[in-house]
Design a protein around this motif. Structure first.
Motif, PDB file in Angstrom:
ATOM      1  N   PHE A 157     -15.067  -3.236  -7.529  1.00 20.66           N
ATOM      2  CA  PHE A 157     -13.811  -2.164  -7.121  1.00 20.66           C
ATOM      3  C   PHE A 157     -13.931  -0.782  -6.592  1.00 20.66           C
ATOM      4  N   GLN A 158     -15.622  -1.108  -6.236  1.00 23.64           N
ATOM      5  CA  GLN A 158     -15.852   0.295  -5.140  1.00 23.64           C
ATOM      6  C   GLN A 158     -15.284   0.550  -3.954  1.00 23.64           C
ATOM      7  N   LYS A 159     -14.836  -1.522  -3.448  1.00 21.67           N
ATOM      8  CA  LYS A 159     -14.460  -1.555  -1.716  1.00 21.67           C
ATOM      9  C   LYS A 159     -12.426  -1.125  -2.480  1.00 21.67           C
ATOM     10  N   TYR A 160     -11.890  -1.213  -3.041  1.00 20.34           N
ATOM     11  CA  TYR A 160     -10.969  -0.760  -3.282  1.00 20.34           C
ATOM     12  C   TYR A 160     -10.811   0.598  -3.219  1.00 20.34           C
ATOM     13  N   LEU A 161     -11.898   1.450  -3.998  1.00 20.78           N
ATOM     14  CA  LEU A 161     -11.254   3.177  -4.037  1.00 20.78           C
ATOM     15  C   LEU A 161     -12.147   3.647  -2.598  1.00 20.78           C
ATOM     16  N   HIS A 162     -12.520   2.369  -1.864  1.00 17.34           N
ATOM     17  CA  HIS A 162     -13.105   3.509  -0.569  1.00 17.34           C
ATOM     18  C   HIS A 162     -11.485   2.838   0.381  1.00 17.34           C
ATOM     19  N   PHE A 163     -11.029   1.906   0.171  1.00 18.44           N
ATOM     20  CA  PHE A 163      -9.211   1.998   0.427  1.00 18.44           C
ATOM     21  C   PHE A 163      -8.871   2.491   0.149  1.00 18.44           C
ATOM     22  N   ILE A 164      -8.933   3.348  -0.977  1.00 20.76           N
ATOM     23  CA  ILE A 164      -7.452   4.388  -1.322  1.00 20.76           C
ATOM     24  C   ILE A 164      -7.725   5.592  -0.748  1.00 20.76           C
ATOM     25  N   ASP A 165      -9.305   6.044  -1.000  1.00 17.81           N
ATOM     26  CA  ASP A 165      -9.536   7.096  -0.067  1.00 17.81           C
ATOM     27  C   ASP A 165      -9.243   7.526   1.412  1.00 17.81           C
ATOM     28  N   ALA A 166      -9.605   6.249   2.191  1.00 18.38           N
ATOM     29  CA  ALA A 166      -9.088   6.207   3.483  1.00 18.38           C
ATOM     30  C   ALA A 166      -7.716   6.538   3.958  1.00 18.38           C
ATOM     31  N   ALA A 167      -6.831   5.586   2.843  1.00 17.87           N
ATOM     32  CA  ALA A 167      -5.093   5.499   2.599  1.00 17.87           C
ATOM     33  C   ALA A 167      -4.390   6.750   2.879  1.00 17.87           C
ATOM     34  N   ASP A 168      -3.319   7.316   3.655  1.00 15.24           N
ATOM     35  CA  ASP A 168      -2.804   8.195   3.394  1.00 15.24           C
ATOM     36  C   ASP A 168      -1.659   8.540   3.118  1.00 15.24           C
ATOM     37  N   ILE A 169      -2.190   7.966   1.245  1.00 14.34           N
ATOM     38  CA  ILE A 169      -1.382   7.995   0.160  1.00 14.34           C
ATOM     39  C   ILE A 169      -1.050  10.140  -0.298  1.00 14.34           C
ATOM     40  N   SER A 170       0.205   9.937  -0.747  1.00 14.26           N
ATOM     41  CA  SER A 170       1.097  11.727  -1.053  1.00 14.26           C
ATOM     42  C   SER A 170       0.388  11.516  -2.283  1.00 14.26           C
ATOM     43  N   ASN A 171       0.367  12.763  -2.777  1.00 16.24           N
ATOM     44  CA  ASN A 171       0.080  13.269  -4.304  1.00 16.24           C
ATOM     45  C   ASN A 171       1.335  12.807  -5.148  1.00 16.24           C
ATOM     46  N   ALA A 172       2.326  12.933  -4.322  1.00 20.61           N
ATOM     47  CA  ALA A 172       3.933  12.340  -4.645  1.00 20.61           C
ATOM     48  C   ALA A 172       3.312  11.299  -4.720  1.00 20.61           C
ATOM     49  N   ASP A 173       3.406   9.877  -4.147  1.00 24.55           N
ATOM     50  CA  ASP A 173       3.648   8.783  -4.148  1.00 24.55           C
ATOM     51  C   ASP A 173       2.640   8.465  -5.293  1.00 24.55           C
ATOM     52  N   PHE A 174       1.443   9.022  -5.695  1.00 25.56           N
ATOM     53  CA  PHE A 174       0.127   8.972  -6.845  1.00 25.56           C
ATOM     54  C   PHE A 174       1.129   8.989  -7.972  1.00 25.56           C
ATOM     55  N   MET A 175       1.460  10.000  -8.185  1.00 19.81           N
ATOM     56  CA  MET A 175       2.441   9.848  -9.095  1.00 19.81           C
ATOM     57  C   MET A 175       2.956   9.311  -9.516  1.00 19.81           C
ATOM     58  N   GLU A 176       4.136   8.990  -8.682  1.00 16.21           N
ATOM     59  CA  GLU A 176       5.606   8.097  -9.030  1.00 16.21           C
ATOM     60  C   GLU A 176       5.390   6.781  -9.290  1.00 16.21           C
ATOM     61  N   HIS A 177       3.658   6.342  -8.317  1.00 12.94           N
ATOM     62  CA  HIS A 177       3.717   4.895  -8.306  1.00 12.94           C
ATOM     63  C   HIS A 177       2.187   4.883  -8.763  1.00 12.94           C
ATOM     64  N   TYR A 178       1.844   5.341  -9.787  1.00  8.36           N
ATOM     65  CA  TYR A 178       0.768   5.023 -10.396  1.00  8.36           C
ATOM     66  C   TYR A 178      -0.187   3.532 -10.317  1.00  8.36           C
ATOM     67  N   THR A 179       1.014   2.642 -11.125  1.00 14.13           N
ATOM     68  CA  THR A 179       0.421   1.545 -11.977  1.00 14.13           C
ATOM     69  C   THR A 179       0.663   0.921 -10.352  1.00 14.13           C
ATOM     70  N   ALA A 180       0.364   0.939  -9.373  1.00 13.83           N
ATOM     71  CA  ALA A 180      -0.060   0.658  -7.978  1.00 13.83           C
ATOM     72  C   ALA A 180      -1.422   0.939  -8.025  1.00 13.83           C
ATOM     73  N   TYR A 181      -1.775   1.795  -8.063  1.00 15.27           N
ATOM     74  CA  TYR A 181      -2.915   2.240  -7.682  1.00 15.27           C
ATOM     75  C   TYR A 181      -4.041   2.304  -8.880  1.00 15.27           C
ATOM     76  N   VAL A 182      -4.054   2.440 -10.060  1.00 23.57           N
ATOM     77  CA  VAL A 182      -4.853   3.089 -11.804  1.00 23.57           C
ATOM     78  C   VAL A 182      -5.128   1.755 -11.216  1.00 23.57           C
ATOM     79  N   GLY A 183      -6.791   1.244 -11.398  1.00 22.04           N
ATOM     80  CA  GLY A 183      -7.697  -0.044 -12.246  1.00 22.04           C
ATOM     81  C   GLY A 183      -6.613  -0.637 -13.241  1.00 22.04           C
ATOM     82  N   HIS A 184      -6.560  -1.976 -13.627  1.00 18.90           N
ATOM     83  CA  HIS A 184      -6.404  -2.410 -14.892  1.00 18.90           C
ATOM     84  C   HIS A 184      -6.860  -2.011 -15.914  1.00 18.90           C
ATOM     85  N   MET A 185      -8.599  -1.486 -16.304  1.00 11.71           N
ATOM     86  CA  MET A 185      -8.932  -1.341 -16.743  1.00 11.71           C
ATOM     87  C   MET A 185      -8.852   0.052 -17.540  1.00 11.71           C
TER      88      MET A 185
END
Length: 240
Positions: free
Chosen positions: A21-49
């Protein structure tokens, strides 16, 4: 984010997932993802827990959809629970009077007592009242969420004396500390509609021994149930 602290039992059960999960978080931190994308497609990013916690709260809410009363949360933190319940009410009870009452003192976790775990850092889980209230207002949910900035240990009883009509169908106790539970369980149980549920975030967990002890002391003989596969919240009691 509150740093994870280890004990010997429940705190280590999912430790094998943390490295990936930490590796995944590092990938997300480095990715160019907009706030709008996070909000609209949050199920693609949120951890399953984290997603499962949301689904668990939804399942608990659905259990009381035909019970009269409001929803309460003790331990608002960043507003995720109270605001989620408000949105569920907006979707499922658009013409009802149901509201969410969120209780927090917005100072973070208090000092540990004899019945609490030393693993919980004092001052953790802290967010400002103003920030959470702004989140509520900007989403036009302030007609549903009523945020109460108070110390439930000393101020909950006077609050209910001033608001004697308040009745609840779902009470989510997300604070865990023994003195908070001792203050909240009796007062909310008295105002919980029969058929309603009281939800506990960390039942039978070494991080919150005061929560389980309070249930033993204040709800003796209660049938403590769970949502299958739930991790947090992980227990509830139905008022008969």
């Amino acid at each position: 984010m509150v740093k994870h602290r280890y004990g010997k039992y429940e705190t280590v059960k999912f430790d094998h997932r943390r490295e990936d999960f930490q590796k995944y978080l590092h990938f997300i931190d480095a990715a160019d993802i907009s706030n709008a994308d996070f909000m609209e497609h949050y199920t693609a990013y949120v951890g399953h827990m984290s997603l499962h916690r949301t689904l668990t709260l939804y399942e608990l809410y659905k259990k009381v959809e035909n019970v009269a009363g409001h929803v309460a949360e003790v331990g608002v933190y960043k507003g995720a629970g109270s605001i989620l319940f408000a949105k569920l009410i907006k979707i499922h009870e658009s013409e009802s009077l149901t509201q969410v009452h969120g209780f927090d003192w917005f100072k973070g976790t208090g000092p540990s007592g004899e019945q609490d775990s030393s693993m919980v850092p004092e001052g953790g889980y802290k967010e400002s009242y103003e920030f959470v209230q702004k989140l509520i207002e900007l989403q036009k949910l302030d007609n549903i969420v009523r945020l109460h900035n108070l110390d439930v240990r000393a101020e909950l009883a006077p609050f209910f004396q001033q608001n004697q009509h308040l009745q609840f169908k779902l009470v989510f106790l997300d604070a865990g500390m023994y003195d908070v539970m001792q203050a909240c369980i009796p007062l909310f149980w008295e105002r919980l509609t029969p058929g309603g549920i009281m939800v506990f975030d960390q039942f039978n967990h070494e991080l919150a021994p005061g929560e389980t002890l309070s249930i033993r002391e204040l709800l003796p003989g209660a049938k403590v149930r769970t949502i299958r596969n739930a991790w947090m919240p992980n227990a509830f009691v139905i008022k008969s």
